[in-house]
Design a protein around this motif. Structure first.
Motif, PDB file in Angstrom:
ATOM      1  N   UNK A 214       0.831  -1.205   0.000  1.00 57.93           N
ATOM      2  CA  UNK A 214       0.000   0.000   0.000  1.00 57.93           C
ATOM      3  C   UNK A 214       0.864   1.253   0.000  1.00 57.93           C
ATOM      4  N   UNK A 215       1.964   1.233   0.747  1.00 63.79           N
ATOM      5  CA  UNK A 215       2.851   2.397   0.813  1.00 63.79           C
ATOM      6  C   UNK A 215       3.521   2.655  -0.536  1.00 63.79           C
ATOM      7  N   UNK A 220       3.811   5.396  -6.057  1.00 64.89           N
ATOM      8  CA  UNK A 220       3.664   5.299  -7.501  1.00 64.89           C
ATOM      9  C   UNK A 220       2.597   6.265  -8.015  1.00 64.89           C
ATOM     10  N   UNK A 221       1.491   6.363  -7.287  1.00 68.47           N
ATOM     11  CA  UNK A 221       0.424   7.264  -7.715  1.00 68.47           C
ATOM     12  C   UNK A 221       0.881   8.725  -7.670  1.00 68.47           C
ATOM     13  N   UNK A 222       1.636   9.085  -6.649  1.00 68.35           N
ATOM     14  CA  UNK A 222       2.150  10.457  -6.548  1.00 68.35           C
ATOM     15  C   UNK A 222       3.119  10.731  -7.696  1.00 68.35           C
ATOM     16  N   UNK A 223       3.969   9.747  -8.031  1.00 68.84           N
ATOM     17  CA  UNK A 223       4.898   9.901  -9.151  1.00 68.84           C
ATOM     18  C   UNK A 223       4.159  10.104 -10.480  1.00 68.84           C
ATOM     19  N   UNK A 224       3.001   9.475 -10.596  1.00 71.89           N
ATOM     20  CA  UNK A 224       2.215   9.574 -11.829  1.00 71.89           C
ATOM     21  C   UNK A 224       1.323  10.813 -11.859  1.00 71.89           C
ATOM     22  N   UNK A 225       1.485  11.708 -10.863  1.00 70.91           N
ATOM     23  CA  UNK A 225       0.756  12.972 -10.876  1.00 70.91           C
ATOM     24  C   UNK A 225      -0.517  12.989 -10.079  1.00 70.91           C
ATOM     25  N   UNK A 226      -0.774  11.946  -9.313  1.00 72.42           N
ATOM     26  CA  UNK A 226      -1.985  11.909  -8.495  1.00 72.42           C
ATOM     27  C   UNK A 226      -1.849  12.851  -7.313  1.00 72.42           C
ATOM     28  N   UNK A 227      -2.954  13.465  -6.924  1.00 75.16           N
ATOM     29  CA  UNK A 227      -2.972  14.316  -5.738  1.00 75.16           C
ATOM     30  C   UNK A 227      -2.575  13.503  -4.514  1.00 75.16           C
ATOM     31  N   UNK A 228      -1.738  14.078  -3.652  1.00 72.48           N
ATOM     32  CA  UNK A 228      -1.233  13.335  -2.494  1.00 72.48           C
ATOM     33  C   UNK A 228      -2.349  12.899  -1.554  1.00 72.48           C
ATOM     34  N   UNK A 229      -3.366  13.754  -1.394  1.00 74.42           N
ATOM     35  CA  UNK A 229      -4.483  13.380  -0.527  1.00 74.42           C
ATOM     36  C   UNK A 229      -5.258  12.198  -1.104  1.00 74.42           C
ATOM     37  N   UNK A 232      -3.156   9.011  -0.600  1.00 76.89           N
ATOM     38  CA  UNK A 232      -3.226   8.517   0.780  1.00 76.89           C
ATOM     39  C   UNK A 232      -4.573   7.842   1.034  1.00 76.89           C
ATOM     40  N   UNK A 233      -5.643   8.447   0.494  1.00 80.80           N
ATOM     41  CA  UNK A 233      -6.969   7.845   0.643  1.00 80.80           C
ATOM     42  C   UNK A 233      -7.008   6.470  -0.021  1.00 80.80           C
ATOM     43  N   UNK A 234      -6.384   6.346  -1.198  1.00 80.85           N
ATOM     44  CA  UNK A 234      -6.317   5.047  -1.882  1.00 80.85           C
ATOM     45  C   UNK A 234      -5.517   4.036  -1.075  1.00 80.85           C
ATOM     46  N   UNK A 235      -4.443   4.507  -0.412  1.00 82.01           N
ATOM     47  CA  UNK A 235      -3.653   3.618   0.429  1.00 82.01           C
ATOM     48  C   UNK A 235      -4.509   3.049   1.557  1.00 82.01           C
ATOM     49  N   UNK A 236      -5.308   3.902   2.194  1.00 83.41           N
ATOM     50  CA  UNK A 236      -6.181   3.437   3.273  1.00 83.41           C
ATOM     51  C   UNK A 236      -7.234   2.461   2.756  1.00 83.41           C
ATOM     52  N   UNK A 237      -7.743   2.741   1.537  1.00 83.42           N
ATOM     53  CA  UNK A 237      -8.706   1.820   0.934  1.00 83.42           C
ATOM     54  C   UNK A 237      -8.076   0.455   0.683  1.00 83.42           C
ATOM     55  N   UNK A 238      -6.839   0.466   0.162  1.00 80.78           N
ATOM     56  CA  UNK A 238      -6.146  -0.797  -0.086  1.00 80.78           C
ATOM     57  C   UNK A 238      -5.970  -1.579   1.214  1.00 80.78           C
ATOM     58  N   UNK A 239      -5.488  -0.911   2.260  1.00 80.26           N
ATOM     59  CA  UNK A 239      -5.275  -1.583   3.543  1.00 80.26           C
ATOM     60  C   UNK A 239      -6.569  -2.139   4.107  1.00 80.26           C
ATOM     61  N   UNK A 240      -7.647  -1.372   3.978  1.00 78.13           N
ATOM     62  CA  UNK A 240      -8.943  -1.818   4.505  1.00 78.13           C
ATOM     63  C   UNK A 240      -9.418  -3.069   3.782  1.00 78.13           C
TER      64      UNK A 240
END
Length: 346
Positions: A214-215, A220-229, A232-240
């Motif tokens: 997840x980390x 990777x998403x931030x590197x591809x231009x995704x908003x950091x917020x 992070x929300x996607x990371x929490x979704x993945x962990x959940x």
């Protein structure tokens, strides 16, 4: 109808008792088919539910060596290499090499052989068997439950379905005296030593892999231009949802798999030699208690014996044949401490 089926089973059992070589061939063929079917289920769940080749779908992982292999794929994506399915297949096989060696040294040759077959088949099927447009369309339909909510609306369905399918696949492999490799093999090894269920060990081992994946996926998403917020929300979704997946996987595995599940059989009988008959046919001891019936006042014998779940039916059939008037109660056992004889894995 039932009598003819039972007669067929008895004849088959008698035939293989007289032809041990054919019995060995039959067991190996059965295990081979089970391993291939288990590998098919794992590959299908990976391509459709966990990590479909659909842009915009949030990836999930299965933990263990499979999760580590998928995590390596994220590292390659960070380096600009996006053929992650092939990378997953290669590293999934590589990470399982020391696991198969552990199985060979500590569990048994046959267990290690069929685990290796399962791992190789999963690697091949993941890379080649499901690379078709209709598979991607199926993955899109599951990932996007409602078109308004987008692909992530299907995360709950994906996690539950993947957990059920992979849990069943692991149980099928374990039931055929093999495993799906990775954490299943490690969990099975520790469950043999501690005489406990397999699934609970997988949750502990997988936690580290989930957090790491997840980390890295967030990076990777931030590197591809995704908003950091959003990342992070996607990371929490993945962990959940990978946690939900892991729980479903462990529950289904422990429900289906009969390894290390035990039951206590209480037998009330008047037949004095029934305990000797039991000891001659099962590899376990028994305890005898003299008793008196409360209603009739007649003397009885209560026999207590603990067996593995796959031995319960044969014990009950044996007792019913020797004493049709016996009273039998079967109770599930959570844990056994002491010298309980376990079948050797070849």
């Amino acid at each position: 109808m039932l009598k003819s089926i039972q007669d067929y089973k008895n004849k088959t059992k008698q035939y293989y008792a007289k032809h041990p070589k054919q019995q060995i061939v039959r067991e190996y063929v059965h295990s081979l088919i089970a391993m291939l079917f288990s590998a098919f289920l794992f590959a299908f769940a990976f391509k459709v539910f966990l990590s479909p080749s659909v842009k915009g779908v949030l990836p999930l992982i299965s933990g263990g060596t499979a999760g580590l292999a998928r995590t390596v794929g994220v590292l390659f994506e960070m380096g600009g290499i996006y053929d992650t399915t092939l990378i997953y297949s290669i590293f999934y096989a590589i990470f399982n090499v020391p696991i198969i060696y552990l199985a060979f040294r500590r569990i048994g040759f046959r267990f290690a052989l069929f685990t290796a077959i399962n791992v190789v088949a999963t690697s091949i099927l993941t890379n080649y068997a499901f690379d078709f447009p209709f598979i991607n369309d199926l993955a899109k339909s599951i990932a996007c439950v409602t078109s308004e909510a987008g692909y992530q609306s299907g995360l709950l369905a994906r996690a539950i379905l993947a957990g059920i399918i992979n849990g069943a696949a692991s149980a099928i492999a374990l039931g055929a005296n093999g495993s799906a490799g990775g954490v299943d093999t490690v969990g099975y090894y520790f469950s043999l030593r501690k005489s406990n269920n397999v699934g609970r060990y997988t949750i502990v081992i997988n936690s580290f892999v989930f957090v790491l994946f997840a980390s890295l996926n967030t990076g990777l998403e931030v590197m591809n231009g995704e908003n950091s917020q959003t990342a992070i929300a996607n990371m929490l979704l993945i962990l959940l949802f990978v946690t939900l997946y892991s729980i479903m996987n462990a529950l289904v595995m422990d429900i289906i798999s009969r390894h290390n599940k035990k039951e206590q059989i209480q037998i009330i009988t008047k037949v004095e030699n029934l305990s000797k008959l039991l000891l001659a046919n099962i590899p376990h001891g028994a305890t005898i208690v003299r008793s008196k019936g409360a209603f009739t006042g007649e003397d009885h014998i209560i026999i207590y014996v603990i067996v593995s779940t796959y031995e319960t039916k044969s014990v009950v059939d044996l007792v019913r044949e020797a004493d049709p008037h016996s009273f039998i109660a079967v109770t599930p056992i959570q844990q056994v401490y002491g010298r309980f004889r376990k079948p050797k894995i070849k």
